[in-house]
Design an enzyme around this catalytic site. Structure first.
Site, mmCIF file in Angstrom:
data_model
loop_
_atom_site.group_PDB
_atom_site.id
_atom_site.type_symbol
_atom_site.label_atom_id
_atom_site.label_comp_id
_atom_site.label_asym_id
_atom_site.label_seq_id
_atom_site.Cartn_x
_atom_site.Cartn_y
_atom_site.Cartn_z
ATOM 1 N N ASP A 130 14.784 -49.016 68.404
ATOM 2 C CA ASP A 130 15.431 -48.371 67.254
ATOM 3 C C ASP A 130 16.951 -48.384 67.319
ATOM 4 O O ASP A 130 17.605 -47.563 66.695
ATOM 5 C CB ASP A 130 14.932 -46.925 67.119
ATOM 6 C CG ASP A 130 15.514 -46.004 68.171
ATOM 7 O OD1 ASP A 130 15.873 -46.485 69.266
ATOM 8 O OD2 ASP A 130 15.640 -44.794 67.896
ATOM 9 N N GLU A 131 17.540 -49.297 68.062
ATOM 10 C CA GLU A 131 19.008 -49.352 68.069
ATOM 11 C C GLU A 131 19.511 -50.778 68.236
ATOM 12 O O GLU A 131 18.868 -51.610 68.875
ATOM 13 C CB GLU A 131 19.607 -48.439 69.148
ATOM 14 C CG GLU A 131 19.248 -48.816 70.539
ATOM 15 C CD GLU A 131 19.905 -47.937 71.604
ATOM 16 O OE1 GLU A 131 21.133 -47.801 71.614
ATOM 17 O OE2 GLU A 131 19.139 -47.429 72.438
ATOM 18 N N ARG A 133 11.978 -33.425 74.244
ATOM 19 C CA ARG A 133 11.035 -34.533 74.404
ATOM 20 C C ARG A 133 9.969 -34.287 75.473
ATOM 21 O O ARG A 133 8.824 -34.568 75.259
ATOM 22 C CB ARG A 133 11.779 -35.824 74.691
ATOM 23 C CG ARG A 133 10.836 -36.973 74.941
ATOM 24 C CD ARG A 133 11.549 -38.289 75.069
ATOM 25 N NE ARG A 133 11.952 -38.809 73.788
ATOM 26 C CZ ARG A 133 13.179 -39.221 73.499
ATOM 27 N NH1 ARG A 133 14.116 -39.157 74.400
ATOM 28 N NH2 ARG A 133 13.462 -39.695 72.311
ATOM 29 N N ASP A 165 21.747 -46.457 65.467
ATOM 30 C CA ASP A 165 20.605 -45.882 66.191
ATOM 31 C C ASP A 165 19.828 -44.973 65.237
ATOM 32 O O ASP A 165 20.406 -44.073 64.624
ATOM 33 C CB ASP A 165 21.169 -45.069 67.382
ATOM 34 C CG ASP A 165 20.070 -44.439 68.212
ATOM 35 O OD1 ASP A 165 18.962 -44.980 68.236
ATOM 36 O OD2 ASP A 165 20.334 -43.384 68.825
HETATM 37 P P1 TTP Z 1 15.479 -42.487 71.381
HETATM 38 O O1 TTP Z 1 16.378 -43.301 70.502
HETATM 39 O O2 TTP Z 1 15.892 -42.231 72.783
HETATM 40 O O3 TTP Z 1 15.293 -41.032 70.737
HETATM 41 P P2 TTP Z 1 14.969 -40.605 69.259
HETATM 42 O O4 TTP Z 1 15.168 -41.734 68.294
HETATM 43 O O5 TTP Z 1 13.606 -39.965 69.239
HETATM 44 O O6 TTP Z 1 16.010 -39.442 68.986
HETATM 45 P P3 TTP Z 1 17.597 -39.519 68.774
HETATM 46 O O7 TTP Z 1 17.837 -39.155 67.348
HETATM 47 O O8 TTP Z 1 18.119 -38.482 69.714
HETATM 48 O O9 TTP Z 1 18.057 -40.911 69.107
HETATM 49 O O10 TTP Z 1 14.040 -43.137 71.424
HETATM 50 C C1 TTP Z 1 13.500 -43.866 70.323
HETATM 51 C C2 TTP Z 1 11.997 -43.659 70.313
HETATM 52 O O11 TTP Z 1 11.433 -44.189 71.511
HETATM 53 C C3 TTP Z 1 11.605 -42.211 70.258
HETATM 54 O O12 TTP Z 1 11.512 -41.721 68.925
HETATM 55 C C4 TTP Z 1 10.298 -42.180 70.992
HETATM 56 C C5 TTP Z 1 10.351 -43.366 71.946
HETATM 57 N N1 TTP Z 1 10.559 -42.929 73.344
HETATM 58 C C6 TTP Z 1 9.439 -42.763 74.176
HETATM 59 O O13 TTP Z 1 8.302 -42.994 73.758
HETATM 60 N N2 TTP Z 1 9.636 -42.356 75.467
HETATM 61 C C7 TTP Z 1 10.878 -42.101 75.975
HETATM 62 O O14 TTP Z 1 11.002 -41.728 77.152
HETATM 63 C C8 TTP Z 1 12.027 -42.282 75.118
HETATM 64 C C9 TTP Z 1 13.412 -42.018 75.627
HETATM 65 C C10 TTP Z 1 11.805 -42.689 73.803
#
Ligand code: TTP
Length: 625
Positions: free
Chosen positions: A135-136, A64, A21
């Site tokens: 992203d995962e 966020r 991730d």
């Molecule tokens: P995530 O993987 O949930 O979060 P992240 O990568 O920002 O942080 P972390 O290191 O805690 O994993 O989400 C991936 C991307 O998706 C995030 O950078 C922005 C986008 N996103 C949104 O636009 N809206 C949302 O509600 C969520 C959860 C994510």
């Protein structure tokens, strides 16, 4: 025959899974683009809300869903980057300084492009990559790891004695400090030690993948390395950012014991809520009080067995190769709503441009071309979104975005539209390899075959058999644990719970009856009819009942989402509803599997203590009726 065919059978049967991730993904894309060091607090903004926050900014307490104003009050040095947008008449998204909701359209293309490059790297290391979101990903590295093990131990067979693993430089190795759950070395047998070797080899591979992503693209990511998807996902967050965690089998019970069970995959939504209500539990460890028979009686044969295993960290779900979305969508919500065809035409140009860019990008990366162009629109007078489609222009016919924009306008004009219009979306669906280009990736065929076999009764029986096998081995592990007072307490609790069971269910029933339909409607942005279909159609043979959630690009941060295509119902689902949506299919699949054996039932007691069995679909049908 592959090399791994010669490792002992228990190693072949032990799946090895990575969950990788990206850290604060959108922020990292902006850091790299703007060449800003990662220790500078940075957040990605969409209109007045934040959609991603980097780790330096999180230290200042920014989260966020903060507004821009709140974030700047907490951290005046915060670097804010607004997502790219299409302005009126522009053919390409740009990073505008002060974009306006009324005139601009959000573009998530920079993140999609970054995601595509990351998945290319995953694919280089492993051919079973399951895209979980932008992203995962999960990767099944069992074969790679077994083959590497054979390279390291050419004489490895059933009788080989496992040397100790040197865990140094392999990331964090999860260890539970509560001694009651930690088996001593004498309880870890030779097979377990070889399974640890699998994880160690996987951890080294995982570090190499992460290193490649960093060196080639500049992004850090975190990972979990375990024997199944659930554990890999749960432990990938333990050492964020830029860390990886190994979950050895011997540590699993200790890890799961205090885990809030709604954090477990597939239990984050409705199914988890029902279980919490019915069983009055919060942690996975609390679920251990229930025997497998009891869970099966209450939730059905398949769900019960699955739940019994999953709360102990047992999960037999395959990693299914899927590393690209099957369709793409550009959408815009309108506030104030659009009043005439001229305005529709204007937005059709912008949506067409976005779709054109993405289709061309995807073609360059994956040599795929869409089959259909679909528009979805919602007008105030209409209760549900409507759609209309036509064949997507062929490759030789698509020279500019205008071709798509014209088709979008034409589709709208030819449909049963009515003004004012509050949302318009255009999707390119049925993306498949363009046979006229080069060779065809055989892994796609394999993926299709895997998908096709997923829901068969034989497969479900196989899953139960695998479960039974793993459950038996976990029970052995339980027995091997030092006798603790905690375990004894659990046995006593089990009895007490049996006695109080009727009361708990009665209370639960009343509680669920009290939950009004409107709550669900608000949560999912659905009409009562959608909710009814959601559950009533749960026994139908296709997943067409999945809630038709149309994406939005409104100023509400929650709806500012990456869209993912659900390959079960072919609908585009916003990321923040993805878990709930997967839950829906999961519940549906469980119910189908149960239908092949026995109906999924909740055994409840009514006020006069008379036993009654409720089919779960009727249960919700009654609520909505
Ligand atoms: P995530 O993987 O949930 O979060 P992240 O990568 O920002 O942080 P972390 O290191 O805690 O994993 O989400 C991936 C991307 O998706 C995030 O950078 C922005 C986008 N996103 C949104 O636009 N809206 C949302 O509600 C969520 C959860 C994510």
């Amino acid at each position: 025959m592959s090399k791994s065919a010669t490792v002992p059978s228990y190693l072949r049967q032990r799946r090895v899974v990575l969950h990788i991730d990206l850290d604060c993904f959108y922020c990292q894309v902006e850091h790299v683009r703007l060449q800003i060091p990662s220790d500078i607090p940075l957040a990605v903004q969409q209109w007045q809300g934040l959609i991603a926050v980097n780790y330096a900014a999180r230290k200042a307490g920014i989260q966020r869903h903060c507004t821009v104003r709140e974030a700047l009050a907490a951290c005046p040095d915060l670097k804010l980057v607004h997502v790219a947008t299409y302005a009126n008449g522009e053919k390409e998204p740009k990073y505008h300084l002060n974009p306006s909701y009324a005139t601009h359209k959000v573009s998530l293309d920079p993140y999609r492009r970054a995601s595509a490059l990351i998945f290319k790297i995953f694919q280089r290391f492993c051919n079973i990559v399951e895209r979980a979101s932008v992203d995962e990903a999960y990767m099944d590295v069992t074969e790679i790891v077994n083959s590497k093990l054979l390279g390291m131990f050419p004489n490895l067979d059933e009788n080989s004695e496992a040397p100790d693993v040197d865990w140094a430089n392999l990331g964090a190795i999860y260890e539970n400090s509560e001694t009651s759950f930690v088996p001593t070395d004498s309880h870890i047998d030779n097979n377990d030690k070889w399974c640890d070797w699998q994880l160690a080899v996987a951890a080294k591979l995982c570090a190499e993948i992460r290193d490649s992503i960093y060196r080639e693209l500049g992004y850090t990511c975190s990972a979990g390395i375990a024997h199944n998807k659930t554990l890999a996902k749960l432990c990938s967050v333990l050492n964020k950012p830029n860390g990886q965690t190994v979950m050895r089998s011997s540590q699993t019970l200790g890890f799961m014991h205090s885990m809030p069970f709604q954090k477990i995959r597939n239990l984050g939504g409705k199914l988890g809520n029902v279980i919490e209500d019915v069983l009055q539990v919060e942690t996975a460890g609390e679920l251990w009080k229930f025997s497998v028979d009891e869970l099966q009686t209450r939730f059905g044969r398949v769900t019960g067995a699955w739940l019994f295993g999953i709360c102990r960290g047992i999960d037999s779900e395959e990693v299914v190769h899927r590393n690209v979305a099957k369709s793409m969508m550009a959408a815009k919500s309108f506030r104030p709503p659009l009043k005439n065809l001229e305005q529709i035409q204007h937005w059709a140009t912008i949506l067409g441009t976005e779709l054109y860019t993405r289709v061309i990008d995807d073609f360059e990366l994956n040599q795929r071309w869409p089959k259909n162009l679909v528009i979805h629109y919602r007008c105030v007078a209409q209760t549900a979104p409507r759609s209309k489609s036509c064949p997507f222009p062929r490759r030789g016919e698509l020279f500019s975005p205008d071709t798509i924009s014209t088709k979008i306008s034409a589709l709208f004009k030819s449909s049963a539209y009515a003004f004012p219009c509050v949302r318009l979306a255009a999707s390119a669906t049925g993306l498949n390899k363009d046979n006229s280009v080069g060779t065809i990736d055989i892994s796609q065929f394999v993926a299709v075959r895997r998908d096709a076999g997923e829901d068969t009764a034989t497969n479900s029986d196989h899953k139960i058999n695998m479960h039974t096998h793993e459950i038996a081995s976990t029970e052995r592990q339980h027995k091997n644990l030092p006798e603790s007072s905690l375990m004894k307490k659990q046995a006593t609790l089990d009895k007490v719970l049996q006695q109080n069971c009727n009361q708990t269910l009665q209370e639960t029933e009343a509680k669920i009856e009290d939950t009004r339909l409107s709550e669900s409607c608000d949560k999912f942005n659905l009409s009562p009819g959608d909710i009814r279909r959601f559950f009533v159609d749960a026994t139908a043979s296709t997943d067409s009942s999945a809630p038709d959630i149309v994406p939005s690009d409104s100023s509400d941060t929650k709806s500012i989402n990456e869209m993912s295509l659900c390959d079960k119902c072919n609908k585009m689902i916003p990321q923040d509803q993805w878990i709930e949506h997967k839950d829906f299919h999961f519940a549906l699949q469980l119910q189908r599997e149960d239908d092949s054996g026995r109906k999924l039932v909740l055994t409840t007691n009514n006020r006069s203590s008379k036993k009654r069995k409720t089919d779960i679909s009727n249960y919700f049908k009654n609520r909505t009726g």
